[in-house]
Write a protein that holds these residues in place. Structure first.
Motif, PDB file in Angstrom:
ATOM      1  N   PRO A 164       0.829  -1.208   0.000  1.00 34.59           N
ATOM      2  CA  PRO A 164       0.000   0.000   0.000  1.00 34.59           C
ATOM      3  C   PRO A 164       0.868   1.265   0.000  1.00 34.59           C
ATOM      4  O   PRO A 164       2.082   1.185   0.192  1.00 34.59           O
ATOM      5  CB  PRO A 164      -0.814  -0.104   1.288  1.00 34.59           C
ATOM      6  CG  PRO A 164      -0.250  -1.205   2.086  1.00 34.59           C
ATOM      7  CD  PRO A 164       0.763  -1.945   1.264  1.00 34.59           C
ATOM      8  N   GLU A 165       0.198   2.402  -0.199  1.00 32.55           N
ATOM      9  CA  GLU A 165       0.902   3.684  -0.233  1.00 32.55           C
ATOM     10  C   GLU A 165       1.654   3.904   1.088  1.00 32.55           C
ATOM     11  O   GLU A 165       2.782   4.346   1.098  1.00 32.55           O
ATOM     12  CB  GLU A 165      -0.131   4.795  -0.437  1.00 32.55           C
ATOM     13  CG  GLU A 165       0.320   5.897  -1.342  1.00 32.55           C
ATOM     14  CD  GLU A 165      -0.834   6.838  -1.717  1.00 32.55           C
ATOM     15  OE1 GLU A 165      -2.005   6.590  -1.312  1.00 32.55           O
ATOM     16  OE2 GLU A 165      -0.558   7.818  -2.414  1.00 32.55           O
ATOM     17  N   ARG A 166       0.988   3.617   2.192  1.00 36.39           N
ATOM     18  CA  ARG A 166       1.641   3.719   3.508  1.00 36.39           C
ATOM     19  C   ARG A 166       1.547   2.374   4.202  1.00 36.39           C
ATOM     20  O   ARG A 166       0.599   2.116   4.935  1.00 36.39           O
ATOM     21  CB  ARG A 166       0.945   4.805   4.347  1.00 36.39           C
ATOM     22  CG  ARG A 166       1.297   6.193   3.876  1.00 36.39           C
ATOM     23  CD  ARG A 166       0.486   7.278   4.555  1.00 36.39           C
ATOM     24  NE  ARG A 166       0.269   8.373   3.641  1.00 36.39           N
ATOM     25  CZ  ARG A 166      -0.697   8.455   2.744  1.00 36.39           C
ATOM     26  NH1 ARG A 166      -1.598   7.484   2.661  1.00 36.39           N
ATOM     27  NH2 ARG A 166      -0.791   9.478   1.924  1.00 36.39           N
ATOM     28  N   PRO A 167       2.549   1.518   3.964  1.00 39.98           N
ATOM     29  CA  PRO A 167       2.457   0.178   4.547  1.00 39.98           C
ATOM     30  C   PRO A 167       2.516   0.244   6.075  1.00 39.98           C
ATOM     31  O   PRO A 167       3.254   1.057   6.634  1.00 39.98           O
ATOM     32  CB  PRO A 167       3.693  -0.543   3.992  1.00 39.98           C
ATOM     33  CG  PRO A 167       4.604   0.509   3.499  1.00 39.98           C
ATOM     34  CD  PRO A 167       3.780   1.723   3.202  1.00 39.98           C
ATOM     35  N   PRO A 168       1.700  -0.547   6.757  1.00 38.33           N
ATOM     36  CA  PRO A 168       1.667  -0.518   8.220  1.00 38.33           C
ATOM     37  C   PRO A 168       2.859  -1.259   8.810  1.00 38.33           C
ATOM     38  O   PRO A 168       2.741  -2.369   9.287  1.00 38.33           O
ATOM     39  CB  PRO A 168       0.351  -1.217   8.545  1.00 38.33           C
ATOM     40  CG  PRO A 168       0.114  -2.138   7.404  1.00 38.33           C
ATOM     41  CD  PRO A 168       0.777  -1.541   6.202  1.00 38.33           C
ATOM     42  N   LEU A 169       4.045  -0.634   8.746  1.00 40.06           N
ATOM     43  CA  LEU A 169       5.231  -1.259   9.337  1.00 40.06           C
ATOM     44  C   LEU A 169       5.187  -1.035  10.845  1.00 40.06           C
ATOM     45  O   LEU A 169       4.625  -0.049  11.307  1.00 40.06           O
ATOM     46  CB  LEU A 169       6.497  -0.635   8.750  1.00 40.06           C
ATOM     47  CG  LEU A 169       6.691  -0.796   7.242  1.00 40.06           C
ATOM     48  CD1 LEU A 169       7.931  -0.063   6.783  1.00 40.06           C
ATOM     49  CD2 LEU A 169       6.771  -2.258   6.845  1.00 40.06           C
ATOM     50  N   HIS A 170       5.780  -1.921  11.586  1.00 46.15           N
ATOM     51  CA  HIS A 170       5.797  -1.791  13.047  1.00 46.15           C
ATOM     52  C   HIS A 170       7.205  -1.408  13.472  1.00 46.15           C
ATOM     53  O   HIS A 170       8.087  -2.260  13.518  1.00 46.15           O
ATOM     54  CB  HIS A 170       5.376  -3.112  13.698  1.00 46.15           C
ATOM     55  CG  HIS A 170       3.927  -3.429  13.456  1.00 46.15           C
ATOM     56  ND1 HIS A 170       2.974  -3.310  14.435  1.00 46.15           N
ATOM     57  CD2 HIS A 170       3.282  -3.814  12.346  1.00 46.15           C
ATOM     58  CE1 HIS A 170       1.794  -3.623  13.925  1.00 46.15           C
ATOM     59  NE2 HIS A 170       1.954  -3.936  12.660  1.00 46.15           N
ATOM     60  N   GLY A 228      14.439   3.885   2.035  1.00 45.87           N
ATOM     61  CA  GLY A 228      14.665   2.904   0.967  1.00 45.87           C
ATOM     62  C   GLY A 228      14.568   1.469   1.484  1.00 45.87           C
ATOM     63  O   GLY A 228      13.936   0.619   0.859  1.00 45.87           O
ATOM     64  N   PHE A 229      15.157   1.223   2.647  1.00 44.90           N
ATOM     65  CA  PHE A 229      15.084  -0.117   3.233  1.00 44.90           C
ATOM     66  C   PHE A 229      13.674  -0.434   3.692  1.00 44.90           C
ATOM     67  O   PHE A 229      13.224  -1.571   3.598  1.00 44.90           O
ATOM     68  CB  PHE A 229      16.076  -0.238   4.406  1.00 44.90           C
ATOM     69  CG  PHE A 229      17.424  -0.729   3.981  1.00 44.90           C
ATOM     70  CD1 PHE A 229      18.314   0.117   3.329  1.00 44.90           C
ATOM     71  CD2 PHE A 229      17.803  -2.051   4.196  1.00 44.90           C
ATOM     72  CE1 PHE A 229      19.557  -0.334   2.914  1.00 44.90           C
ATOM     73  CE2 PHE A 229      19.057  -2.509   3.787  1.00 44.90           C
ATOM     74  CZ  PHE A 229      19.938  -1.649   3.146  1.00 44.90           C
ATOM     75  N   ARG A 230      12.973   0.580   4.170  1.00 42.17           N
ATOM     76  CA  ARG A 230      11.582   0.333   4.591  1.00 42.17           C
ATOM     77  C   ARG A 230      10.719  -0.082   3.400  1.00 42.17           C
ATOM     78  O   ARG A 230       9.878  -0.963   3.531  1.00 42.17           O
ATOM     79  CB  ARG A 230      10.991   1.581   5.224  1.00 42.17           C
ATOM     80  CG  ARG A 230      11.052   1.501   6.722  1.00 42.17           C
ATOM     81  CD  ARG A 230      10.409   2.688   7.347  1.00 42.17           C
ATOM     82  NE  ARG A 230      11.429   3.376   8.098  1.00 42.17           N
ATOM     83  CZ  ARG A 230      11.310   4.564   8.636  1.00 42.17           C
ATOM     84  NH1 ARG A 230      10.198   5.245   8.488  1.00 42.17           N
ATOM     85  NH2 ARG A 230      12.289   5.079   9.309  1.00 42.17           N
ATOM     86  N   GLN A 231      10.959   0.565   2.259  1.00 41.99           N
ATOM     87  CA  GLN A 231      10.188   0.178   1.073  1.00 41.99           C
ATOM     88  C   GLN A 231      10.544  -1.244   0.648  1.00 41.99           C
ATOM     89  O   GLN A 231       9.679  -2.010   0.242  1.00 41.99           O
ATOM     90  CB  GLN A 231      10.432   1.152  -0.089  1.00 41.99           C
ATOM     91  CG  GLN A 231       9.676   2.456   0.019  1.00 41.99           C
ATOM     92  CD  GLN A 231       8.176   2.276   0.139  1.00 41.99           C
ATOM     93  OE1 GLN A 231       7.655   1.877   1.175  1.00 41.99           O
ATOM     94  NE2 GLN A 231       7.457   2.565  -0.931  1.00 41.99           N
ATOM     95  N   ARG A 232      11.835  -1.576   0.755  1.00 33.09           N
ATOM     96  CA  ARG A 232      12.231  -2.947   0.413  1.00 33.09           C
ATOM     97  C   ARG A 232      11.568  -3.945   1.350  1.00 33.09           C
ATOM     98  O   ARG A 232      11.161  -5.024   0.932  1.00 33.09           O
ATOM     99  CB  ARG A 232      13.742  -3.098   0.546  1.00 33.09           C
ATOM    100  CG  ARG A 232      14.480  -2.379  -0.537  1.00 33.09           C
ATOM    101  CD  ARG A 232      15.830  -3.009  -0.664  1.00 33.09           C
ATOM    102  NE  ARG A 232      16.864  -2.015  -0.653  1.00 33.09           N
ATOM    103  CZ  ARG A 232      18.142  -2.311  -0.436  1.00 33.09           C
ATOM    104  NH1 ARG A 232      18.501  -3.545  -0.174  1.00 33.09           N
ATOM    105  NH2 ARG A 232      19.038  -1.360  -0.468  1.00 33.09           N
ATOM    106  N   LEU A 233      11.450  -3.556   2.625  1.00 29.63           N
ATOM    107  CA  LEU A 233      10.791  -4.437   3.585  1.00 29.63           C
ATOM    108  C   LEU A 233       9.302  -4.577   3.238  1.00 29.63           C
ATOM    109  O   LEU A 233       8.735  -5.666   3.322  1.00 29.63           O
ATOM    110  CB  LEU A 233      10.965  -3.878   5.000  1.00 29.63           C
ATOM    111  CG  LEU A 233      10.313  -4.656   6.134  1.00 29.63           C
ATOM    112  CD1 LEU A 233      10.841  -6.096   6.186  1.00 29.63           C
ATOM    113  CD2 LEU A 233      10.533  -3.967   7.474  1.00 29.63           C
ATOM    114  N   GLY A 234       8.707  -3.464   2.835  1.00 30.19           N
ATOM    115  CA  GLY A 234       7.301  -3.512   2.412  1.00 30.19           C
ATOM    116  C   GLY A 234       7.118  -4.461   1.234  1.00 30.19           C
ATOM    117  O   GLY A 234       6.142  -5.206   1.163  1.00 30.19           O
ATOM    118  N   ILE A 235       8.070  -4.438   0.323  1.00 34.34           N
ATOM    119  CA  ILE A 235       7.998  -5.345  -0.828  1.00 34.34           C
ATOM    120  C   ILE A 235       8.262  -6.781  -0.377  1.00 34.34           C
ATOM    121  O   ILE A 235       7.576  -7.714  -0.801  1.00 34.34           O
ATOM    122  CB  ILE A 235       8.977  -4.905  -1.937  1.00 34.34           C
ATOM    123  CG1 ILE A 235       8.512  -3.559  -2.519  1.00 34.34           C
ATOM    124  CG2 ILE A 235       9.052  -5.961  -3.043  1.00 34.34           C
ATOM    125  CD1 ILE A 235       9.407  -2.983  -3.597  1.00 34.34           C
TER     126      ILE A 235
END
Ligand code: ATP
Length: 237
Positions: free
Chosen positions: A85-91, A141-148
């Motif tokens: 999603p646009e704003r992935p719910p990362l913890h 950048g790493f957060r987006q990779r984690l989202g993927i």
């Protein structure tokens, strides 16, 4: 030819009260293709991707993923798709491994397969050395990779990415685009973007939306992924 079709969207519409967010959208995606949805704010990109991912119901229209009707067999169809999603719910308080393990449970992967799936998703996203890092400490950048990584844990055939490079610096953008291209070797990808240059660099097909409608649908020449941008219009069928 039918066998190659991964996603087929037919006459998709969505209304929010009196607001027509999507009108009669038709899209097709073949296996191994990367499709870019372009358009200004409010064009309907996020609405389209949320419907495709099964998060939001359409007012009208039909979506088939691998020939499976998303409305009729949502669980079966969703098994084939991963969604960022646009704003992935990362913890932020979790470590990368903890978060991915948690996501793998949500995806209902069998427990015995979880460590292997987490390791594989990390490997594919260049996170193999980041398992013990706190999410709060990761760069964008790493957060987006984690989202993927969470979106590919169950090895989907279709990956849906909502503005994956938004807010990244040029270096992180380049890395993420390379990651998307490498993932496309194993699955189809639909992504949204504000950036024409990005869609030209990463995608095989570009769809331009405006006010909820598809205004332009073109296959991009492979050469466009290098330096020369040439667009050939595909006949609408
Ligand atoms: P952006 O680039 O800003 O993300 P977008 O192309 O993704 O824009 P959408 O978010 O899909 O556009 O919005 C399309 C239209 O639908 C907009 O006019 C928006 O206000 C409206 N809309 C989207 N979601 C809702 C909602 N939950 N309730 C009411 N209206 C909505």
């Amino acid at each position: 030819l039918l066998m190659d079709t991964l996603v087929r969207v037919t006459d998709l519409s969505r209304r929010f009260g009196s607001q027509q967010a999507l009108s009669d959208v038709n899209l097709c995606l073949d296996r191994g293709e990367v499709l870019g949805l372009l358009g200004p704010n409010g064009a309907g990109k996020t609405t389209c991707l949320r419907i495709l991912s099964g998060m939001l119901a359409p007012s009208r229209g039909r979506i088939e993923i691998q020939g499976i009707d998303l409305a009729r067999k949502p669980l079966q169809a969703k098994r084939h798709l991963g969604y960022l999603p646009e704003r992935p719910p990362l913890h932020p308080e979790l470590r990368v491994d903890e978060y991915l393990t948690f996501c793998a449970r949500i995806h209902r992967l069998p427990s015995r397969r979880i460590p292997e799936s987490v390791a594989e998703a990390k490997r594919r996203c260049g996170l193999e050395n980041s398992g013990q890092r706190l999410i709060a400490k990761l760069s964008k950048g790493f957060r987006q990779r984690l989202g993927i990584a969470q979106a590919i844990l169950h090895r989907p055939k279709l990956l849906i990415l909502d503005e994956p490079t938004e807010g990244l610096d040029p270096f992180q953008m380049r890395e993420l685009r390379a990651l998307i291209r490498s993932l496309a070797e194993e699955c189809g990808v639909i992504l949204s973007s504000h950036l024409l240059g990005e869609v030209q660099a990463v995608c095989d097909r570009a769809v331009i939306m405006h006010q909820g409608r598809v205004r332009f649908d073109a296959r991009l020449q492979p050469s466009s992924q290098c330096s020369q941008w040439r667009i050939r219009l595909t006949p609408t069928s």
